[in-house]
Design an enzyme around this catalytic site. Sequence first.
Site, PDB file in Angstrom:
ATOM      1  N   ASP A   1      -2.643  12.629  -3.377  1.00 41.65           N
ATOM      2  CA  ASP A   1      -2.939  13.864  -3.500  1.00 41.65           C
ATOM      3  C   ASP A   1      -3.280  14.121  -5.377  1.00 41.65           C
ATOM      4  OD1 ASP A   1      -2.667  16.644  -3.941  1.00 41.65           O
ATOM      5  OD2 ASP A   1      -1.221  16.963  -2.192  1.00 41.65           O
TER       6      ASP A   1
ATOM      7  N   GLU B   1       0.906  -1.197   0.054  1.00 45.25           N
ATOM      8  CA  GLU B   1      -0.062  -0.084  -0.018  1.00 45.25           C
ATOM      9  C   GLU B   1       1.071   1.220  -0.018  1.00 45.25           C
ATOM     10  OE1 GLU B   1      -3.830   2.227   2.269  1.00 45.25           O
ATOM     11  OE2 GLU B   1      -2.945   0.385   3.023  1.00 45.25           O
TER      12      GLU B   1
ATOM     13  N   THR C   1     -13.731   4.883   4.522  1.00 43.48           N
ATOM     14  CA  THR C   1     -12.852   5.854   5.554  1.00 43.48           C
ATOM     15  C   THR C   1     -14.045   6.925   6.142  1.00 43.48           C
ATOM     16  OG1 THR C   1     -12.118   7.508   4.040  1.00 43.48           O
ATOM     17  CG2 THR C   1     -10.612   5.653   4.554  1.00 43.48           C
TER      18      THR C   1
ATOM     19  N   GLU D   1       4.252   4.956   4.225  1.00 42.71           N
ATOM     20  CA  GLU D   1       3.930   6.412   4.433  1.00 42.71           C
ATOM     21  C   GLU D   1       5.045   7.267   5.009  1.00 42.71           C
ATOM     22  OE1 GLU D   1       2.182   9.756   4.606  1.00 42.71           O
ATOM     23  OE2 GLU D   1       0.611   7.907   4.301  1.00 42.71           O
TER      24      GLU D   1
END
Length: 240
Positions: free
Chosen positions: A145, A70, A218, A95
């Site tokens: 983004d 991911e 989410t 991340e």
Amino acid sequence: MTDEIQQVPRTAGDAPRLRTIKSFVMRAGRMTEGQQRGLEQGWPRFGLELEDGPRDFDRVFGRSAPRTFEIGFGMGHSTLEMAAAAPEQDFIGVEVHKPGVGALLAGALARNLTNLRVYSCDALDVLRQCVADASLERVLLFFPDPWHKSRHHKRRIVQPAFAELVRQKLGVGGVLHMATDWRPYAEHMLEVMNAAPGYRNLSADGGYVPRPEERPVTKFERRGERLGHGVWDLKFQRVD
């Protein structure tokens, strides 16, 4: 995190220097006590380092299992849900933002997960330097983004070079699953991926797929739905 490069000005006699255009910006964020504790206690158990180079993930996880990678897991809520719901699969999350990494690690500790590992750096560097070719079953890219302004479109992660890099890392039959809540970016993703060699669009009509059940919804997405925002999912399978 695109592969586009720019030449940096140099002084006389120096060789040209190249820099990669990143698809993310490093934001300063305050760490909560829980996130900091997650980093301190969870990193030794779940953390992986880019500098360690190519990894044998069968050895890392202690087994051979379907593997999901991911890119940009945010605060980690979806990653935790997916890992907890599929203990027979292994998950590698990447991340750059430390509060999100800390939150994910805290959650992994609380749920006592064993099928999750984490990098905190540029995900494309991890793919290039640490992941063997044809070793992944899925690559996930949820709500990256969109870089709304035209002059920033070159920063979008979904570009032809990205599609090719992911194709190399997926096994034949493996799937790249993307989701976005920004229609123009969804159209950009679709254009790039439909033109990318070695893939098959899993949508029956060559467009978007219905939201797959395995992708958790989410809080951000639920808020968008209440405001009338759409979400577009795309799935492309490596065919060669």
